[in-house]
Motif scaffolding. Sequence first.
Motif, PDB file in Angstrom:
ATOM      1  N   LEU A 410       0.673  -1.156   0.004  1.00 49.37           N
ATOM      2  CA  LEU A 410      -0.126   0.000   0.060  1.00 49.37           C
ATOM      3  C   LEU A 410       0.860   1.216   0.031  1.00 49.37           C
ATOM      4  CD1 LEU A 410      -2.788  -1.014   2.486  1.00 49.37           C
ATOM      5  CD2 LEU A 410      -2.946  -1.019   0.039  1.00 49.37           C
ATOM      6  N   GLY A 411       2.081   1.156   0.165  1.00 49.63           N
ATOM      7  CA  GLY A 411       3.197   2.365   0.183  1.00 49.63           C
ATOM      8  C   GLY A 411       2.743   2.795   1.409  1.00 49.63           C
ATOM      9  N   SER A 412       2.586   2.079   2.743  1.00 43.42           N
ATOM     10  CA  SER A 412       2.382   2.986   3.805  1.00 43.42           C
ATOM     11  C   SER A 412       1.430   3.886   3.989  1.00 43.42           C
ATOM     12  CB  SER A 412       3.695   3.306   4.288  1.00 43.42           C
ATOM     13  OG  SER A 412       4.559   2.217   4.862  1.00 43.42           O
ATOM     14  N   GLU A 413       0.464   3.973   3.077  1.00 42.28           N
ATOM     15  CA  GLU A 413      -0.573   5.090   3.109  1.00 42.28           C
ATOM     16  C   GLU A 413      -2.067   4.516   3.757  1.00 42.28           C
ATOM     17  OE1 GLU A 413      -1.338   6.921  -0.643  1.00 42.28           O
ATOM     18  OE2 GLU A 413       0.721   7.812  -1.134  1.00 42.28           O
ATOM     19  N   ASP A 414      -2.530   5.676   4.381  1.00 40.39           N
ATOM     20  CA  ASP A 414      -3.904   5.304   5.007  1.00 40.39           C
ATOM     21  C   ASP A 414      -4.783   5.468   3.797  1.00 40.39           C
ATOM     22  OD1 ASP A 414      -6.270   5.119   6.136  1.00 40.39           O
ATOM     23  OD2 ASP A 414      -6.059   6.641   7.646  1.00 40.39           O
ATOM     24  N   VAL A 415      -5.444   4.207   3.313  1.00 34.06           N
ATOM     25  CA  VAL A 415      -6.258   4.186   2.207  1.00 34.06           C
ATOM     26  C   VAL A 415      -7.850   4.058   2.643  1.00 34.06           C
ATOM     27  CG1 VAL A 415      -4.731   2.982   0.676  1.00 34.06           C
ATOM     28  CG2 VAL A 415      -6.213   1.660   1.939  1.00 34.06           C
ATOM     29  N   GLY A 416      -7.968   4.227   4.080  1.00 32.86           N
ATOM     30  CA  GLY A 416      -9.183   4.253   4.357  1.00 32.86           C
ATOM     31  C   GLY A 416     -10.166   2.852   4.478  1.00 32.86           C
ATOM     32  N   MET A 417      -9.472   2.170   4.954  1.00 29.56           N
ATOM     33  CA  MET A 417     -10.087   0.579   4.864  1.00 29.56           C
ATOM     34  C   MET A 417      -9.178  -0.076   6.201  1.00 29.56           C
ATOM     35  SD  MET A 417     -12.522   0.054   2.549  1.00 29.56           S
ATOM     36  CE  MET A 417     -12.508  -1.485   1.865  1.00 29.56           C
ATOM     37  N   THR A 418      -9.206   0.383   7.443  1.00 33.34           N
ATOM     38  CA  THR A 418      -8.593  -0.353   8.557  1.00 33.34           C
ATOM     39  C   THR A 418      -9.038  -1.707   8.816  1.00 33.34           C
ATOM     40  OG1 THR A 418      -7.899   2.004   9.274  1.00 33.34           O
ATOM     41  CG2 THR A 418      -7.812   0.164  10.853  1.00 33.34           C
ATOM     42  N   TRP A 419     -10.340  -1.782   8.546  1.00 31.02           N
ATOM     43  CA  TRP A 419     -10.629  -3.143   9.130  1.00 31.02           C
ATOM     44  C   TRP A 419     -10.373  -4.249   8.062  1.00 31.02           C
ATOM     45  CZ3 TRP A 419     -13.453  -6.165   5.493  1.00 31.02           C
ATOM     46  CH2 TRP A 419     -13.924  -5.799   4.389  1.00 31.02           C
ATOM     47  N   LEU A 420     -10.082  -3.826   6.861  1.00 36.74           N
ATOM     48  CA  LEU A 420      -9.735  -4.838   5.800  1.00 36.74           C
ATOM     49  C   LEU A 420      -8.171  -5.207   6.103  1.00 36.74           C
ATOM     50  CD1 LEU A 420     -10.199  -6.828   3.691  1.00 36.74           C
ATOM     51  CD2 LEU A 420      -9.808  -4.861   2.037  1.00 36.74           C
ATOM     52  N   LEU A 421      -7.437  -4.174   6.688  1.00 34.85           N
ATOM     53  CA  LEU A 421      -5.936  -4.363   6.900  1.00 34.85           C
ATOM     54  C   LEU A 421      -5.861  -5.340   8.021  1.00 34.85           C
ATOM     55  CD1 LEU A 421      -4.425  -0.790   6.734  1.00 34.85           C
ATOM     56  CD2 LEU A 421      -4.984  -2.369   4.757  1.00 34.85           C
ATOM     57  N   ARG A 422      -6.458  -5.056   9.103  1.00 40.10           N
ATOM     58  CA  ARG A 422      -6.549  -5.967  10.329  1.00 40.10           C
ATOM     59  C   ARG A 422      -7.115  -7.426   9.882  1.00 40.10           C
ATOM     60  NH1 ARG A 422      -7.826  -5.318  16.639  1.00 40.10           N
ATOM     61  NH2 ARG A 422      -6.039  -4.003  16.326  1.00 40.10           N
ATOM     62  N   GLY A 423      -8.360  -7.599   9.161  1.00 38.43           N
ATOM     63  CA  GLY A 423      -8.718  -8.599   8.584  1.00 38.43           C
ATOM     64  C   GLY A 423      -8.007  -9.499   7.986  1.00 38.43           C
ATOM     65  N   MET A 424      -7.148  -8.966   6.765  1.00 41.69           N
ATOM     66  CA  MET A 424      -6.149  -9.621   5.995  1.00 41.69           C
ATOM     67  C   MET A 424      -5.191 -10.381   6.921  1.00 41.69           C
ATOM     68  SD  MET A 424      -5.920  -7.787   2.324  1.00 41.69           S
ATOM     69  CE  MET A 424      -5.709  -6.314   3.022  1.00 41.69           C
ATOM     70  N   SER A 425      -4.586  -9.571   7.604  1.00 44.63           N
ATOM     71  CA  SER A 425      -3.438 -10.114   8.546  1.00 44.63           C
ATOM     72  C   SER A 425      -3.884 -11.264   9.426  1.00 44.63           C
ATOM     73  CB  SER A 425      -2.500  -8.872   9.288  1.00 44.63           C
ATOM     74  OG  SER A 425      -3.560  -8.402  10.088  1.00 44.63           O
ATOM     75  N   TYR A 426      -5.048 -11.139  10.020  1.00 44.67           N
ATOM     76  CA  TYR A 426      -5.284 -11.938  10.786  1.00 44.67           C
ATOM     77  C   TYR A 426      -5.984 -13.290  10.338  1.00 44.67           C
ATOM     78  CZ  TYR A 426      -5.285  -9.269  15.193  1.00 44.67           C
ATOM     79  OH  TYR A 426      -4.860  -8.389  16.345  1.00 44.67           O
ATOM     80  N   VAL A 427      -6.597 -13.145   9.260  1.00 43.85           N
ATOM     81  CA  VAL A 427      -6.936 -14.416   8.468  1.00 43.85           C
ATOM     82  C   VAL A 427      -5.896 -15.086   7.672  1.00 43.85           C
ATOM     83  CG1 VAL A 427      -8.449 -15.066   6.586  1.00 43.85           C
ATOM     84  CG2 VAL A 427      -9.187 -13.456   7.949  1.00 43.85           C
ATOM     85  N   SER A 428      -4.766 -14.438   7.361  1.00 39.62           N
ATOM     86  CA  SER A 428      -3.536 -14.914   6.950  1.00 39.62           C
ATOM     87  C   SER A 428      -2.807 -15.744   8.053  1.00 39.62           C
ATOM     88  CB  SER A 428      -2.558 -13.906   6.488  1.00 39.62           C
ATOM     89  OG  SER A 428      -2.748 -13.087   5.469  1.00 39.62           O
ATOM     90  N   GLY A 429      -2.946 -15.353   9.343  1.00 38.49           N
ATOM     91  CA  GLY A 429      -2.650 -16.140  10.390  1.00 38.49           C
ATOM     92  C   GLY A 429      -3.453 -17.603  10.447  1.00 38.49           C
TER      93      GLY A 429
END
Length: 539
Positions: A410-429
């Motif tokens: 994402l280029g370390s940018e806030d793209v306005g989808m915090t829920w998806l960032l957390r969801g992707m990292s956790y679901v990857s786990g």
Amino acid sequence: MRKLGIFLWVCVLALGLCLGGKMAWDFLNGTALATGPAAVSVHSLGQPAPETMRDIEQAAAAFPDLLEERYQVSLQHNVDIWVGADTGKYEELLVKKLGVEEDKVKPKAQYTSGESMGRKNIIALDGDKQKMTDKSERYSTTGHELFHQLQYELSDGRSGYENSLFWLEEGTADYAGALLAEKMGGRSVEKWYMDDLFTLQNAKETAKVEKLQRTTEEERVQLLSGKAKYYTLSDVMVYYLLHHYGGSSPEQKIIVYYKGLAKGEAEQVFAQVFGVELSAFLQEFSAWWQGELNAPAQLAVVVRPQVNESVVRQYRQHIAQSRKWLQNHWRHDLKGRYKLVFVSGAEDYAAAMQEYCGVDAAEAQRTAADSVWAENNSTLFVNAAKIDDNRQSIFVSSAMVSRLFILQQLGSEDVGMTWLLRGMSYVSGVARLVDIGEGKLPDYQRAWRQELRKNAPLLTVDKIVSNADMQKAMEQYGNEPVSHLCEYATAELVRRYGWQALYNWQLAARRSGDGKQAFLQVFGITAADFGAQVHIMIY
């Protein structure tokens, strides 16, 4: 003999007038030599935060000692540092104290934390808390601007803009600021360098070396206003230069360079001081930097006392497997250089954050109390006491690696989808657990839905747009329920569209900078409509 005596007297008188005129001119221009070393005084416009003034005053007091210890030189002119209480006061200082033109002050104030005017021996600093975020930043910014004063003195006013090399001017000032922060107990020089690498590795746009040579004032503002991190690349260039061509006394070479700049051209002086032609150095650095950008991630591991070595070995193995998972599902590996610190518990966690990152004690304690792992730019912390279970170790390692990877995409940018960032990292786990036979993703999704149904309905997932939204939601509903909501929604995306679609969203969000627009583009549904569908599915 009489005539000769008169002639000599006339010559002496003429010389005295010339010298007197030059001294008056030098005095008016702030370049008259003093007996030194000079004093640095700190003033304020408005009322900056007490901790801001304290740290700037301490940095100003310590800077002369740093020059003596590392550079064997001293400032010869008294310097006044003015600290504006906020950006508005900083703008006022730029205009009234430094003489910046009214039509140029807004962009300067927006993109800078400080400005130095060597001719007037004045520095203006922005005391706004959003810019002066912590003590290390306050120390280093003060040191940076004071070093610009030294550059001006040594070079007889030829250290800036078209006369100088932009990257060397700004990079050596940042290097001095990093030395000062380290001297005062803030972040180390190594941490400064590693964080710069991290910032560049994660930047949306790649800075170009050729733009960092001779520059005008207008060009510098353009470099500041862009997203390519040109100042940060200047730091890395200077660090590389000093470690490859600085010899045993790199700081003294910096001093010799700026003294030489008083009479010579930048390129010629560079070659004389560092023993390499500028063009050859730039070519060498560019080749190294391109390789650095494309190299797979390197992790320097630090194991704190009382940490179970077997837990560390297990976790490192899981990190390797998580990186393979990335390559299998998203066709890429993690990049960058990191320091991975294993701590023995919450108390050691807080102590390590202060030691390695210069984090304030209160912030370190809050993080240590709430987190199994944390990221401070290039420095990662893992609480070994909380990953001794193999399943937990798998989950945390994969969530950590995925989170870092997603930020890079994402280029370390806030793209306005915090829920998806957390969801992707956790679901990857969770996906890594599935890979070793620990259930199926629909099983986890069912379990999250059952847990969420036990209490009153949460907000729809699409409302968790920013980090502030996430924090507010966790305070209202609890950390675990909010995490389950993000996990459930992301797992639903995987079920409908597959893992590749999540990677496609990352690429689309990077291009547009708008996560919601990218969501519609990739998934064919608005984030709001998807959030409503998920809400109905759960409740």
